[in-house]
Design an enzyme around this catalytic site. Sequence first.
Site, PDB file in Angstrom:
ATOM      1  N   HIS A 309      57.650 -47.864  55.730  1.00  9.78           N
ATOM      2  CA  HIS A 309      58.215 -47.270  54.958  1.00  9.78           C
ATOM      3  C   HIS A 309      59.293 -47.026  55.543  1.00  9.78           C
ATOM      4  O   HIS A 309      59.214 -45.849  56.542  1.00  9.78           O
ATOM      5  CB  HIS A 309      57.331 -46.997  53.986  1.00  9.78           C
ATOM      6  CG  HIS A 309      57.946 -46.872  52.332  1.00  9.78           C
ATOM      7  ND1 HIS A 309      58.841 -45.871  52.286  1.00  9.78           N
ATOM      8  CD2 HIS A 309      57.769 -47.557  51.523  1.00  9.78           C
ATOM      9  CE1 HIS A 309      59.262 -46.562  51.054  1.00  9.78           C
ATOM     10  NE2 HIS A 309      58.465 -47.318  50.802  1.00  9.78           N
ATOM     11  N   ASP A 367      52.173 -52.427  49.343  1.00 13.89           N
ATOM     12  CA  ASP A 367      52.521 -54.349  49.047  1.00 13.89           C
ATOM     13  C   ASP A 367      51.437 -54.544  49.867  1.00 13.89           C
ATOM     14  O   ASP A 367      50.623 -55.446  49.145  1.00 13.89           O
ATOM     15  CB  ASP A 367      53.786 -54.588  49.775  1.00 13.89           C
ATOM     16  CG  ASP A 367      55.096 -54.405  49.129  1.00 13.89           C
ATOM     17  OD1 ASP A 367      55.829 -53.188  48.770  1.00 13.89           O
ATOM     18  OD2 ASP A 367      54.995 -54.840  47.350  1.00 13.89           O
TER      19      ASP A 367
HETATM   20  C1  SDX Z   1      58.424 -51.645  49.806  1.00 11.72           C
HETATM   21  O1  SDX Z   1      61.848 -48.548  49.651  1.00 11.72           O
HETATM   22  C2  SDX Z   1      61.029 -48.353  48.956  1.00 11.72           C
HETATM   23  O2  SDX Z   1      60.693 -47.689  48.425  1.00 11.72           O
HETATM   24  C3  SDX Z   1      60.680 -49.366  49.195  1.00 11.72           C
HETATM   25  C4  SDX Z   1      58.873 -49.853  48.165  1.00 11.72           C
HETATM   26  C5  SDX Z   1      59.387 -49.592  46.494  1.00 11.72           C
HETATM   27  O3  SDX Z   1      58.489 -48.995  46.433  1.00 11.72           O
HETATM   28  O4  SDX Z   1      60.414 -49.645  46.204  1.00 11.72           O
HETATM   29  O5  SDX Z   1      58.201 -48.654  48.907  1.00 11.72           O
HETATM   30  C6  SDX Z   1      58.744 -50.737  47.799  1.00 11.72           C
HETATM   31  O6  SDX Z   1      59.242 -52.469  49.842  1.00 11.72           O
HETATM   32  C7  SDX Z   1      57.196 -51.666  50.878  1.00 11.72           C
HETATM   33  C8  SDX Z   1      58.100 -52.378  51.649  1.00 11.72           C
HETATM   34  C9  SDX Z   1      57.524 -52.668  52.062  1.00 11.72           C
HETATM   35  N1  SDX Z   1      57.997 -54.134  53.049  1.00 11.72           N
HETATM   36  C10 SDX Z   1      57.169 -54.419  53.957  1.00 11.72           C
HETATM   37  O7  SDX Z   1      56.031 -53.709  54.515  1.00 11.72           O
HETATM   38  C11 SDX Z   1      57.828 -55.410  55.507  1.00 11.72           C
HETATM   39  C12 SDX Z   1      57.131 -54.507  56.931  1.00 11.72           C
HETATM   40  N2  SDX Z   1      57.735 -52.907  56.900  1.00 11.72           N
HETATM   41  C13 SDX Z   1      58.979 -52.674  57.454  1.00 11.72           C
HETATM   42  O8  SDX Z   1      59.939 -53.815  57.096  1.00 11.72           O
HETATM   43  C14 SDX Z   1      59.366 -51.913  57.299  1.00 11.72           C
HETATM   44  O9  SDX Z   1      58.801 -51.269  57.914  1.00 11.72           O
HETATM   45  C15 SDX Z   1      60.704 -51.123  56.273  1.00 11.72           C
HETATM   46  C16 SDX Z   1      61.381 -52.480  56.181  1.00 11.72           C
HETATM   47  C17 SDX Z   1      59.693 -51.121  55.036  1.00 11.72           C
HETATM   48  C18 SDX Z   1      61.238 -49.931  56.724  1.00 11.72           C
HETATM   49  O10 SDX Z   1      62.053 -50.682  57.566  1.00 11.72           O
HETATM   50  P1  SDX Z   1      63.088 -49.121  58.839  1.00 11.72           P
HETATM   51  O11 SDX Z   1      63.041 -47.328  57.481  1.00 11.72           O
HETATM   52  O12 SDX Z   1      64.446 -49.440  58.610  1.00 11.72           O
HETATM   53  O13 SDX Z   1      62.685 -49.178  59.847  1.00 11.72           O
HETATM   54  P2  SDX Z   1      62.855 -49.918  61.077  1.00 11.72           P
HETATM   55  O14 SDX Z   1      63.172 -51.240  60.050  1.00 11.72           O
HETATM   56  O15 SDX Z   1      64.242 -49.300  61.433  1.00 11.72           O
HETATM   57  O16 SDX Z   1      61.659 -49.806  61.460  1.00 11.72           O
HETATM   58  C19 SDX Z   1      61.464 -48.232  62.887  1.00 11.72           C
HETATM   59  C20 SDX Z   1      60.258 -49.137  63.878  1.00 11.72           C
HETATM   60  C21 SDX Z   1      61.557 -49.603  64.496  1.00 11.72           C
HETATM   61  O17 SDX Z   1      60.666 -49.796  65.619  1.00 11.72           O
HETATM   62  P3  SDX Z   1      62.480 -48.835  66.442  1.00 11.72           P
HETATM   63  O18 SDX Z   1      63.687 -50.131  66.555  1.00 11.72           O
HETATM   64  O19 SDX Z   1      62.242 -47.981  66.260  1.00 11.72           O
HETATM   65  O20 SDX Z   1      61.574 -49.213  67.995  1.00 11.72           O
HETATM   66  O21 SDX Z   1      59.240 -49.148  63.585  1.00 11.72           O
HETATM   67  C22 SDX Z   1      59.451 -50.573  63.822  1.00 11.72           C
HETATM   68  C23 SDX Z   1      60.612 -51.160  64.296  1.00 11.72           C
HETATM   69  O22 SDX Z   1      60.555 -52.244  65.103  1.00 11.72           O
HETATM   70  N3  SDX Z   1      58.630 -51.276  62.154  1.00 11.72           N
HETATM   71  C24 SDX Z   1      57.627 -52.004  62.772  1.00 11.72           C
HETATM   72  C25 SDX Z   1      57.227 -52.412  61.469  1.00 11.72           C
HETATM   73  N4  SDX Z   1      57.976 -51.607  60.700  1.00 11.72           N
HETATM   74  C26 SDX Z   1      58.382 -51.141  61.376  1.00 11.72           C
HETATM   75  N5  SDX Z   1      56.967 -52.570  63.598  1.00 11.72           N
HETATM   76  C27 SDX Z   1      56.082 -53.528  63.315  1.00 11.72           C
HETATM   77  N6  SDX Z   1      55.423 -53.589  61.677  1.00 11.72           N
HETATM   78  C28 SDX Z   1      56.150 -53.234  61.054  1.00 11.72           C
HETATM   79  N7  SDX Z   1      55.749 -53.732  59.924  1.00 11.72           N
END
Ligand code: SDX
Length: 445
Positions: A309, A367
Amino acid sequence: MKKQSVIIIDKRNGKQYEFDIKSGSSGPDVVDLTSFYSKTGMFLYDPGFSSTASCSSEITFIDGENGLLLHRGYKIEDLAEKSDYPEVCYLLLNGELPSRENKIKFINILTHHTMLHEQILRFYSGFRRDSHPMAVMVGIVGALSSFYSEKTYDFSSKEGKWVAISRLLAKLPTMAAMAYKYSLGQPFIYPKNELNYSENFLHMLFSTPGQEYIPTKASIDAMDKLLILHADHEQNASTSTVKIAGSSGANPFACVAAGVASLWGPAHGGANESVIRMLNLIEKEENIKKYILKAKDKNDPFRLMGFGHRVYKNYDPRANVLRKYCHNLLKEIDSFNIPLFRLANKLEEIALNDSYFIKKKLYPNVDFYSGIILKALGLPESMFTVIFAVARTVGWISQWKEMTESTETKINRPRQLYNGNTKKEFVEINKRKNKKEFFLSELKN
Ligand code: SDX
């Protein structure tokens, strides 16, 4: 009290710039950089806005480090346990929980606006039967702007805003249920005034002309808590979309349609659908380790959907509450051992003990369990984000209302760091070279 400020020094020329620090009631302070460009001639660079506060707000507060979520100061756990969705809607919109009498009046207004104009029903037949229900929702919610237009309503007035708010809250469940019925080829089921919000929604989703659907208490509770837990969440992507559209003064129904579009993405509200698809892909507990490795592999686009998140760097408090209602519902429908739920529990247990997820602070988000509850309620994956959109409509419209009442509001118009060509001389067409472009290849010569 001494003025709180920061000094920014441009080390190229030693120039110093001072900017005020503003403190809210909770959470990080902000540096007021409204005058940054006019003072420095430079823009701020923050793609994804992870360090940017786009507004001030009194509606929702998240403390990501401590897994805290407040709506108007009330903890989400208390609201989920002791309140219901209409009451949380009233709270988000008005800033306080309603008295018994005000709650009855508020619910009465919503109840008497649940029907759609009969002509709106014709829009559904314009969609392919196999359309994703979110594609239908973007279209139908947008169409409402032609039935509630500026010709008839002044959406800058208090009265006009409440027309938009009440119609959206009342009609979203009806529109969502009709999108589901349309996808099944079943007749639309009209709302029943004697049912409460969640009951009515389940009725419209699952009744047929020949068979009244009587939801169990566990189903009604699960839907009500799902709606509460998805109601609002600060300036997330879809809420920011609604507010950017609203900052130009656009029709509020059209703004909410834009929010539906943004929520659809798998990185945002589309994640609950992706969680189930991911669990089906993993299929068995012995495959979990393989997929965890894929999620950690930078060269592999696979991510653990339902984990991570932007703000929560600890457990998403909503996932905690949802987990409990998930258990209750599955126990009640005697599906406590559905492989999907067991697999989800096992995946959560393994991921939470994996050093990569601990280091990256990736915990289950809202989710992760919502998809399992919706599946247990009998809905297909394609409807999961639609339910999220129904729930989040109150967050979108509450934040839109607050924005329209704020003296700080201006049209949202970000700038950019330009990296394109600077000066090119015009070239006559007969002097231009042919370049192989993929998008031209499909054209038959
Ligand atoms: C919702 O904003 C909100 O409040 C959203 C929400 C709401 O109520 O409105 O809470 C609802 O959208 C919840 C999130 C649902 N999405 C998912 O579950 C999809 C999977 N999650 C990821 O796509 C991700 O975690 C995000 C998009 C939710 C957050 O992404 P960020 O904050 O931009 O973080 P990032 O993508 O930069 O990741 C940071 C690191 C990365 O590694 P590095 O590049 O630093 O080495 O963490 C890793 C990412 O690769 N990472 C994951 C991961 N999420 C982040 N690795 C594996 N699996 C994951 N799910």
